[in-house]
Design a protein around this motif. Sequence first.
Motif, mmCIF file in Angstrom:
data_model
loop_
_atom_site.group_PDB
_atom_site.id
_atom_site.type_symbol
_atom_site.label_atom_id
_atom_site.label_comp_id
_atom_site.label_asym_id
_atom_site.label_seq_id
_atom_site.Cartn_x
_atom_site.Cartn_y
_atom_site.Cartn_z
ATOM 1 N N LEU A 118 -5.607 6.387 -5.812
ATOM 2 C CA LEU A 118 -5.389 5.042 -6.380
ATOM 3 C C LEU A 118 -6.646 4.374 -6.908
ATOM 4 O O LEU A 118 -6.560 3.344 -7.570
ATOM 5 N N LEU A 126 0.803 -1.226 0.000
ATOM 6 C CA LEU A 126 0.000 0.000 0.000
ATOM 7 C C LEU A 126 0.839 1.281 0.000
ATOM 8 O O LEU A 126 0.627 2.162 -0.841
ATOM 9 N N ILE A 174 -7.223 0.268 -1.842
ATOM 10 C CA ILE A 174 -6.931 0.947 -3.114
ATOM 11 C C ILE A 174 -8.180 1.666 -3.613
ATOM 12 O O ILE A 174 -8.119 2.825 -4.045
#
Lengths: 247, 123
Positions: free
Chosen positions: B73, B38, B67
């Motif tokens: 993201l 991450l 995400i």
Amino acid sequence: MSEETNPQISLEDAKALVEALEAGDNASANMILREVTSKEHGELFGEVGKLTRQLHDSLSNFQLDPKIANLASDDIPDAKERLNYVMKVTEDAANKTMDAIDTGLPLTDKINSDIVKLKPEWDKLMQRQIELGEFKSLCYSINEFMESAETDSAKIHAIMTEILLAQDFQDLTGQVIKRVIELVKEVEESLIHLLTVFGEPNQNTANEAKKPVDNNGAEGPIIDAETREDAVSNQDEVDDLLSSLGF
Amino acid sequence: MKILVVDDFSTMRRIIKNLLRDLGFTNVSEADDGSTALPMLQNGDFDFVVTDWNMPGMQGIDLLREIRKDDKLKHMPVMMVTAEAKKEQIVAAAQAGVNGYIVKPFTAATLKGKLDKIFERLE
């Protein structure tokens, strides 16, 4: 127990007790009390006696097998080591194989590109359109190619042998896993023996214990996908499931 | 195209990396679970994630959810390559917004097919 519904002392006994106390006759009062409580104690002692006999019988029936002690002290740690070994051996085999491929692929690529380079001149020769100078240089190039292809193909052969040998992990890990399975079977049998001797398993709690703790949790490779309703057994089934949901 | 491969087994990372290289993707980084992946994704400029499900620390499904929650993201394509084959898991991954789901063991052709499909949709 019926303590709440049935009084522990009868009405007659209670009245007699009160009378004795009012008359100051402590000896009679104590005797009445003792009589009332001894009935309860008698039942309790009987029950404890029965349990003690059961425990004694169970213990003498259950011959403590030294194998069980060994299971905990030696065999289980040994099994953990074995499984770690399996992980290590399989990892080594995968790396060995991939190392070999990493060195082998450039060699095959080189042979291929050499042939591609020779091809135009060679085609000219086959069509009898080659000049003497070109023919001479073609001869040298082919000679060079044969020499390098000879050594490269020998190298590729050695790499193939390496890959072949790297597959020995299957044999090694197979044997180790077999022994671990035997150990698990032994532990299972000992546990079943323990259960049959020391207790009647509660059907409900046994079933509850079987349920998976976390339904969304990861389970690892499904080893019996064909017989399981809740799992897919190949990529096609994954794709079918996802497309049926509109993904 | 910069790709992050997330798997706790180094051999599987290597296999996926090699397959990706054969398909022309040479800029590939690795992480061994979700909690290492991450921050790499948040601080890096990755275009694509290939992740396993079952890992110590943060699992693949949780990485996927993180995400999708992250503003920077959330549009990144994520493909799962995992031995997890329970139907409810596949559905859960789809609901969490996975772009492709491959069960192990898989072939190079399967990987190529799924990648082509994902990139087709993105264009």
